[in-house]
Design a protein around this motif. Structure first.
Motif, mmCIF file in Angstrom:
data_model
loop_
_atom_site.group_PDB
_atom_site.id
_atom_site.type_symbol
_atom_site.label_atom_id
_atom_site.label_comp_id
_atom_site.label_asym_id
_atom_site.label_seq_id
_atom_site.Cartn_x
_atom_site.Cartn_y
_atom_site.Cartn_z
ATOM 1 N N LEU A 169 0.827 -1.212 0.000
ATOM 2 C CA LEU A 169 0.000 0.000 0.000
ATOM 3 C C LEU A 169 0.857 1.256 0.000
ATOM 4 C CD1 LEU A 169 -2.906 -0.815 2.455
ATOM 5 C CD2 LEU A 169 -3.066 -0.192 0.036
ATOM 6 N N PHE A 170 2.126 1.081 0.328
ATOM 7 C CA PHE A 170 2.959 2.264 0.478
ATOM 8 C C PHE A 170 3.211 2.989 -0.844
ATOM 9 C CE2 PHE A 170 6.828 4.708 1.287
ATOM 10 C CZ PHE A 170 6.311 5.493 2.298
ATOM 11 N N GLN A 171 3.223 2.256 -1.964
ATOM 12 C CA GLN A 171 3.540 2.914 -3.242
ATOM 13 C C GLN A 171 2.553 4.039 -3.600
ATOM 14 O OE1 GLN A 171 4.750 0.399 -6.468
ATOM 15 N NE2 GLN A 171 4.897 2.079 -7.918
ATOM 16 N N PRO A 172 1.221 3.809 -3.574
ATOM 17 C CA PRO A 172 0.319 4.954 -3.818
ATOM 18 C C PRO A 172 0.467 6.061 -2.767
ATOM 19 C CG PRO A 172 -0.922 2.928 -3.309
ATOM 20 C CD PRO A 172 0.491 2.525 -3.540
ATOM 21 N N VAL A 173 0.735 5.674 -1.524
ATOM 22 C CA VAL A 173 0.926 6.686 -0.476
ATOM 23 C C VAL A 173 2.133 7.557 -0.819
ATOM 24 C CG1 VAL A 173 1.571 7.014 1.963
ATOM 25 C CG2 VAL A 173 -0.155 5.312 1.351
ATOM 26 N N TYR A 174 3.166 6.925 -1.363
ATOM 27 C CA TYR A 174 4.391 7.651 -1.734
ATOM 28 C C TYR A 174 4.100 8.742 -2.758
ATOM 29 C CZ TYR A 174 9.119 8.412 -3.622
ATOM 30 O OH TYR A 174 10.294 8.979 -4.033
ATOM 31 N N TRP A 175 3.418 8.377 -3.841
ATOM 32 C CA TRP A 175 3.161 9.360 -4.911
ATOM 33 C C TRP A 175 2.144 10.417 -4.480
ATOM 34 C CZ3 TRP A 175 6.763 9.168 -8.424
ATOM 35 C CH2 TRP A 175 7.300 7.938 -8.826
ATOM 36 N N HIS A 176 1.147 10.012 -3.696
ATOM 37 C CA HIS A 176 0.021 10.914 -3.459
ATOM 38 C C HIS A 176 0.051 11.656 -2.126
ATOM 39 C CE1 HIS A 176 -1.624 9.622 -7.192
ATOM 40 N NE2 HIS A 176 -1.571 8.364 -6.805
ATOM 41 N N SER A 177 0.839 11.206 -1.166
ATOM 42 C CA SER A 177 0.880 11.898 0.122
ATOM 43 C C SER A 177 2.287 12.322 0.521
ATOM 44 C CB SER A 177 0.330 11.004 1.234
ATOM 45 O OG SER A 177 -1.021 10.721 1.006
ATOM 46 N N LEU A 178 3.245 11.398 0.317
ATOM 47 C CA LEU A 178 4.582 11.684 0.810
ATOM 48 C C LEU A 178 5.287 12.742 -0.036
ATOM 49 C CD1 LEU A 178 6.897 9.015 2.210
ATOM 50 C CD2 LEU A 178 7.833 10.622 0.576
ATOM 51 N N LEU A 179 5.279 12.570 -1.370
ATOM 52 C CA LEU A 179 5.945 13.564 -2.229
ATOM 53 C C LEU A 179 5.263 14.940 -2.164
ATOM 54 C CD1 LEU A 179 6.941 11.557 -5.432
ATOM 55 C CD2 LEU A 179 8.347 12.165 -3.463
ATOM 56 N N PRO A 180 3.908 14.996 -2.144
ATOM 57 C CA PRO A 180 3.297 16.322 -1.983
ATOM 58 C C PRO A 180 3.650 16.974 -0.650
ATOM 59 C CG PRO A 180 1.691 14.764 -2.843
ATOM 60 C CD PRO A 180 2.893 13.964 -2.450
ATOM 61 N N GLY A 181 4.274 16.212 0.248
ATOM 62 C CA GLY A 181 4.729 16.804 1.507
ATOM 63 C C GLY A 181 3.629 16.902 2.534
#
Lengths: 418, 105
Positions: free
Chosen positions: A382-394
């Motif tokens: 599940l972490f991959q979508p979280v990476y693009w959509h939450s983590l990178l946007p900061g």
């Protein structure tokens, strides 16, 4: 006058820093420029799955500029050097020089296989591979497909490396992969590491060491690779010990970005930039900050660390610009899912002072720590979508604080080691 | 865990792996004695490495790793393993009277 912030590197650290800064300051207050030599943002945790056909290389790469919010300038150019005294970044080619008021070094770590004798010689990309680059991971997928039995050796040349648990995960996934293919009994898997045991931290090392044993993976500790003889199929240690292989998966030496080495006074001997481990201000100049793998701080080179650093970094840039004292808020927090194969994973959570402990994360009813479970494997996927959509946007991730949580951890486990 | 022991006639504090916990307690006679215990007779080349890693510690708070030594001490990695067999960075740090170099995590 508008403040100019230049960020070198458009990976995890550079992107989340740019996006967080953009939200904090209006464009007429602060001008934000991100520089990178290409426009390919690789989701690096995905590289582990490529060799086993569990992930496609094209699925883990997206354009860098698309991850940056509006009002951020992206410059696609290689950095020649930073002139620390003049507050200038000199780019290669025709790109104009960039002056800065604040510089953020976020250019990560670089693989330097050529520093190990023989590694890029005969056999490289034929029977000696790495999965730490997209090309290497894709080539290894083909090689594993063709592998019908023999000695598979996974070797870490020396620390520091990105994601120090990834080589172990590779061993566990290889065990699963060959079991699924029905040829596990014909494959001997060996893990050769310069460390004294399976991992750097004692309690986790014990757990991971027993897992290697239970899966029939041989551990060769304190092995310092001096030379790779690809044609002869052997790793040769500096102490003259040899480890024979039919297929070698080598994690090459790492260094910082090349331009760091060309910038007088910026980096250390390995081209990493020394920084205060709690404020992330560089030790080079007060207006230079460092995030992620590019930093010489005693934390793991891992995406989770970079993510947790983001909050401290952006707060401290703001303090610096306001002429206020910096806050030493970064605690070295790291959080890693370790794939153990057969749809399971283990989770570890630690900081500068606390090693990975058993228990639950983030609190008493959370994910199991230091124990393999199906839930953790789902967490990793599940972490991959979280990476693009939450983590990178900061964005701050719900339930996941930058500082290490203590609520679910069993501290008693640590005391027996003292 | 720190234990108090006597090296070259003086009382010093060592951790459970034999590293000094207080580098100010160290002197060169102790280096010679600790090296001898490891079966090493200190030559000029050994001293180059020992002084380098001690100086790294004093300046940066941690002794040098093998790679750092190979790049910056003037002694190539291959020779480091000849001078200090098995674990050059750790052995040199022990002899140099500094804590265990902070490994990378």
């Amino acid at each position: 006058m508008t403040t100019r912030i230049v960020i070198l590197g458009g990976g995890t650290g550079g992107t989340l820093t740019a996006n967080r800064l953009r939200r904090r300051y209006r464009p007429d207050e602060v001008e934000i420029t991100v520089v990178d030599q290409d426009d390919q943002h690789v989701y690096q945790p995905g590289l582990l799955f490529v060799p086993f056909g569990m992930s496609d290389p094209e699925d883990i790469v997206r354009p860098r500029r698309r991850q940056l919010h509006g009002g951020i300038t992206f410059v696609e150019a290689a950095v020649d050097h930073v002139d620390v005294g003049a507050n200038e970044v000199h780019l290669q080619g025709a790109a104009p020089t960039l002056g800065y008021d604040v510089l953020v070094v976020a250019s990560g770590a670089r693989l330097v296989p050529e520093e190990t004798e023989g590694l890029t010689g005969p056999g490289w990309m034929e029977k000696v591979f790495t999965f730490y680059s997209p090309e290497g991971a894709a080539a290894l997928a083909t090689a594993l497909d063709d592998f019908d039995g023999g000695r598979l050796v996974v070797n870490v040349v020396d620390m520091p490396i990105k994601c120090p648990v990834a080589p172990l995960e590779f061993c566990f996934l290889a065990d699963w992969y060959f079991t699924e293919r029905g040829i596990r009994d014909r494959v001997q898997i060996t893990y050769a590491t310069p460390l004294e045991s399976a991992f750097t931290k004692p309690i986790a090392a014990e757990t991971l060491g027993s897992m290697l044993e239970a899966k029939g993976i041989e551990l060769v500790p304190e092995f310092n690779t001096g030379e790779v003889d690809g044609a002869g199929g052997r790793l040769i240690g500096y102490d003259e010990r040899e480890v024979p292989f039919d297929l070698a998966v080598v994690i090459p030496l790492h260094g910082g970005a090349e331009y760091v080495g060309r910038s007088p006074g910026l980096g250390d001997e390995l081209d990493f930039v020394p920084a205060d481990e709690h404020t992330l201000q560089s030790k080079v100049a007060p207006n230079i900050f460092v995030i992620g793998d590019a930093a010489n701080v005693p934390a793991s080179k891992a995406g989770s660390v970079t993510h947790f650093e983001g909050e401290t970094l952006v707060d401290n840039i703001a303090h610096f610009l306001a002429g206020e004292p910096l806050e030493p808020t970064f605690d070295g927090h790291a959080n890693c899912f370790i794939e153990t194969g057969f749809h399971k994973a283990l989770l570890i959570d630690f900081d500068y002072d606390t090693e990975p402990l058993p228990g639950r994360f983030p609190g008493p009813v959370g994910l199991p720590l230091l124990k393999d479970s199906r839930l953790n494997h789902l967490g990793k996927l599940l972490f991959q979508p979280v990476y693009w959509h939450s983590l990178l946007p900061g964005r701050d991730l719900p339930g996941l604080s930058s500082t290490m949580p203590t609520a679910g951890k069993r501290y008693a486990a640590a005391t027996k080691e003292d | 865990m720190t234990t108090t022991t006597t090296v070259a006639g003086t009382t010093v504090d060592l951790d459970d792996e034999g590293f000094f916990t207080d580098p100010t307690q160290w002197n060169e006679d102790m280096a010679r004695e600790m090296a001898a215990e490891e079966g090493i007779e200190l030559t000029d080349r050994h001293w180059t490495v020992v002084r380098f890693t001690r100086n790294e510690y004093l300046q940066k708070g941690t002794g040098a790793t093998v790679r750092m030594l190979g790049k910056a001490s003037g002694v190539p990695v291959k020779e480091l393993y000849q001078l200090f067999p098995k674990a050059p960075a750790k052995t040199a740090a022990r002899i140099a009277g500094i804590p265990k170099p902070r490994g990378c995590i």
